[in-house]
Scaffold this motif. Sequence first.
Motif, PDB file in Angstrom:
ATOM      1  N   GLY A 134      46.549 -35.680  18.987  1.00 13.76           N
ATOM      2  CA  GLY A 134      47.007 -35.370  17.638  1.00 13.76           C
ATOM      3  C   GLY A 134      48.015 -34.243  17.661  1.00 13.76           C
ATOM      4  N   PHE A 135      49.149 -34.456  18.364  1.00  9.10           N
ATOM      5  CA  PHE A 135      50.078 -33.349  18.634  1.00  9.10           C
ATOM      6  C   PHE A 135      50.982 -32.986  17.466  1.00  9.10           C
ATOM      7  CE2 PHE A 135      52.179 -37.174  20.406  1.00  9.10           C
ATOM      8  CZ  PHE A 135      53.389 -37.166  19.709  1.00  9.10           C
ATOM      9  N   GLY A 136      51.004 -33.794  16.396  1.00 12.02           N
ATOM     10  CA  GLY A 136      51.836 -33.447  15.247  1.00 12.02           C
ATOM     11  C   GLY A 136      53.308 -33.441  15.600  1.00 12.02           C
ATOM     12  N   TYR A 137      53.974 -32.315  15.339  1.00  8.67           N
ATOM     13  CA  TYR A 137      55.385 -32.179  15.700  1.00  8.67           C
ATOM     14  C   TYR A 137      55.564 -31.610  17.109  1.00  8.67           C
ATOM     15  CZ  TYR A 137      56.943 -33.021  10.860  1.00  8.67           C
ATOM     16  OH  TYR A 137      57.205 -33.574   9.630  1.00  8.67           O
ATOM     17  N   GLY A 138      54.462 -31.347  17.810  1.00 11.95           N
ATOM     18  CA  GLY A 138      54.541 -30.948  19.212  1.00 11.95           C
ATOM     19  C   GLY A 138      54.406 -29.468  19.499  1.00 11.95           C
ATOM     20  N   CYS A 139      54.048 -28.663  18.511  1.00 14.35           N
ATOM     21  CA  CYS A 139      53.980 -27.217  18.730  1.00 14.35           C
ATOM     22  C   CYS A 139      52.933 -26.843  19.767  1.00 14.35           C
ATOM     23  CB  CYS A 139      53.707 -26.507  17.403  1.00 14.35           C
ATOM     24  SG  CYS A 139      53.793 -24.701  17.517  1.00 14.35           S
ATOM     25  N   THR A 140      51.722 -27.351  19.604  1.00 15.62           N
ATOM     26  CA  THR A 140      50.662 -27.021  20.561  1.00 15.62           C
ATOM     27  C   THR A 140      50.956 -27.603  21.936  1.00 15.62           C
ATOM     28  OG1 THR A 140      49.027 -26.953  18.772  1.00 15.62           O
ATOM     29  CG2 THR A 140      48.187 -27.134  21.012  1.00 15.62           C
ATOM     30  N   THR A 141      51.564 -28.786  21.969  1.00 14.10           N
ATOM     31  CA  THR A 141      51.956 -29.385  23.245  1.00 14.10           C
ATOM     32  C   THR A 141      52.923 -28.461  23.977  1.00 14.10           C
ATOM     33  OG1 THR A 141      51.768 -31.567  22.220  1.00 14.10           O
ATOM     34  CG2 THR A 141      52.874 -31.457  24.354  1.00 14.10           C
ATOM     35  N   ALA A 142      53.904 -27.947  23.255  1.00 11.42           N
ATOM     36  CA  ALA A 142      54.869 -27.026  23.851  1.00 11.42           C
ATOM     37  C   ALA A 142      54.181 -25.758  24.344  1.00 11.42           C
ATOM     38  CB  ALA A 142      55.948 -26.674  22.827  1.00 11.42           C
ATOM     39  N   MET A 143      53.276 -25.234  23.535  1.00 17.06           N
ATOM     40  CA  MET A 143      52.580 -24.004  23.913  1.00 17.06           C
ATOM     41  C   MET A 143      51.719 -24.199  25.151  1.00 17.06           C
ATOM     42  SD  MET A 143      51.452 -22.313  20.279  1.00 17.06           S
ATOM     43  CE  MET A 143      52.512 -21.042  19.573  1.00 17.06           C
ATOM     44  N   LEU A 144      50.980 -25.301  25.206  1.00 11.14           N
ATOM     45  CA  LEU A 144      50.122 -25.554  26.363  1.00 11.14           C
ATOM     46  C   LEU A 144      50.940 -25.762  27.628  1.00 11.14           C
ATOM     47  CD1 LEU A 144      47.406 -27.916  24.834  1.00 11.14           C
ATOM     48  CD2 LEU A 144      47.067 -25.581  25.661  1.00 11.14           C
ATOM     49  N   THR A 145      52.071 -26.459  27.499  1.00 13.04           N
ATOM     50  CA  THR A 145      52.939 -26.685  28.661  1.00 13.04           C
ATOM     51  C   THR A 145      53.483 -25.376  29.199  1.00 13.04           C
ATOM     52  OG1 THR A 145      53.592 -28.849  27.763  1.00 13.04           O
ATOM     53  CG2 THR A 145      54.959 -27.923  29.514  1.00 13.04           C
ATOM     54  N   VAL A 173      56.535 -38.903  17.400  1.00  8.40           N
ATOM     55  CA  VAL A 173      56.925 -38.898  18.809  1.00  8.40           C
ATOM     56  C   VAL A 173      58.365 -38.414  18.962  1.00  8.40           C
ATOM     57  CG1 VAL A 173      57.301 -40.302  20.865  1.00  8.40           C
ATOM     58  CG2 VAL A 173      55.288 -40.703  19.436  1.00  8.40           C
ATOM     59  N   ASP A 174      59.287 -38.994  18.195  1.00  6.02           N
ATOM     60  CA  ASP A 174      60.687 -38.572  18.268  1.00  6.02           C
ATOM     61  C   ASP A 174      60.847 -37.123  17.818  1.00  6.02           C
ATOM     62  OD1 ASP A 174      61.474 -41.038  19.234  1.00  6.02           O
ATOM     63  OD2 ASP A 174      61.987 -41.830  17.249  1.00  6.02           O
ATOM     64  N   ILE A 175      60.151 -36.765  16.759  1.00  6.11           N
ATOM     65  CA  ILE A 175      60.232 -35.383  16.268  1.00  6.11           C
ATOM     66  C   ILE A 175      59.724 -34.424  17.339  1.00  6.11           C
ATOM     67  CG2 ILE A 175      59.325 -33.749  14.572  1.00  6.11           C
ATOM     68  CD1 ILE A 175      59.188 -36.089  12.574  1.00  6.11           C
ATOM     69  N   GLY A 176      58.622 -34.798  17.980  1.00  2.00           N
ATOM     70  CA  GLY A 176      58.049 -33.948  19.013  1.00  2.00           C
ATOM     71  C   GLY A 176      58.980 -33.742  20.189  1.00  2.00           C
ATOM     72  N   TYR A 177      59.561 -34.831  20.687  1.00  2.00           N
ATOM     73  CA  TYR A 177      60.504 -34.706  21.812  1.00  2.00           C
ATOM     74  C   TYR A 177      61.686 -33.815  21.439  1.00  2.00           C
ATOM     75  CZ  TYR A 177      58.575 -38.087  25.156  1.00  2.00           C
ATOM     76  OH  TYR A 177      57.797 -38.735  26.095  1.00  2.00           O
ATOM     77  N   LYS A 178      62.234 -34.024  20.245  1.00  2.00           N
ATOM     78  CA  LYS A 178      63.389 -33.241  19.816  1.00  2.00           C
ATOM     79  C   LYS A 178      63.053 -31.767  19.686  1.00  2.00           C
ATOM     80  CE  LYS A 178      66.821 -32.848  16.090  1.00  2.00           C
ATOM     81  NZ  LYS A 178      67.281 -33.405  14.792  1.00  2.00           N
ATOM     82  N   SER A 179      61.909 -31.466  19.098  1.00  2.00           N
ATOM     83  CA  SER A 179      61.512 -30.071  18.874  1.00  2.00           C
ATOM     84  C   SER A 179      61.201 -29.364  20.188  1.00  2.00           C
ATOM     85  CB  SER A 179      60.296 -30.019  17.944  1.00  2.00           C
ATOM     86  OG  SER A 179      60.580 -30.605  16.693  1.00  2.00           O
ATOM     87  N   ILE A 180      60.424 -30.011  21.037  1.00  2.00           N
ATOM     88  CA  ILE A 180      60.041 -29.367  22.294  1.00  2.00           C
ATOM     89  C   ILE A 180      61.247 -29.158  23.203  1.00  2.00           C
ATOM     90  CG2 ILE A 180      58.615 -29.569  24.368  1.00  2.00           C
ATOM     91  CD1 ILE A 180      56.644 -31.242  22.715  1.00  2.00           C
TER      92      ILE A 180
END
Length: 306
Positions: A134-145, A173-180
Amino acid sequence: MLSNASRLQPRNIRKFIRHFSQVKSDISDELLVSASMSWMSDKPTTQLELADALKRNNLVYTPEVYEVFKKVDRALFCNDTNENPYSADPDLLDHGQKLTSPVMQAIALEVSCAAIENLFAGPNTHPIYIADIGFGYGCTTAMLTLLTQYVRDRLNSEREIKVFGYEIYKDFVDIGYKSISSIPEIDMSQITLEHKDIQVEKVSEKFDFLNSACAFYYEGKSPCISSFITPMINPEFTSTCLIPVIRPDGEQDLTLFRYDPSTEQITANVDSVKDPQALKTKRSPYLPISNFTMRALFTEAKAKMI
């Protein structure tokens, strides 16, 4: 994947405050005072100010977590309509989803940092696999990485990092890739974002650390941890999961679980810190953040803003 109602989001902060008399005894007075001071005088308007406010109020205390908060700009992961993405409140995303408040992110990342550091212990050389459900726009994914990169660099490890994000909303998914990808410090080759409902589609990867924005039942009702989380765990190594658990009364506890390959059991790390001083130093990989402790921290940190 899971409905919006199952996402980790406090439904009523005032209701949490009414519970505070029950939980005060579960955590040290020093930690409560520290958390309650948060945001009383701070009104951050930039990411650096936000990181400094969290650090100043002892919600961020590990150097790697502080660096993550400086580098991962919340504004990249919010809708353009948000007037101040650096406030202490959750931010509304599309499909009625929310980006977790920075207060809750700080508490969760500090626990995650200790757990991730533990993954690098020992002679293991296999890549470290991390899941963000449930990564949303990818903020937590970016932080964990980025957090895992920093921990790896500090430990002079050469192990690979593989981060997978799963989301039920395809446009995320597209929003997440772009943001991260807007964060130059992050190696995008380590990240895979997928449009996948883990309740319907099987996940082939096995993970050493799982973070979830979606809540699960511990057992019995669906979705439960044994049905959807346990099959995603790497069965060969000790793994850790940070998951919101739905209690019988409908409220949620953010709980740290540990999988032991010798027993093939996944258990909550409750009461694993026997020395009260460990809470003050905050250095245990397995803080007892069940039994209302996480809620107490979150409540106190937010109470002065209401």
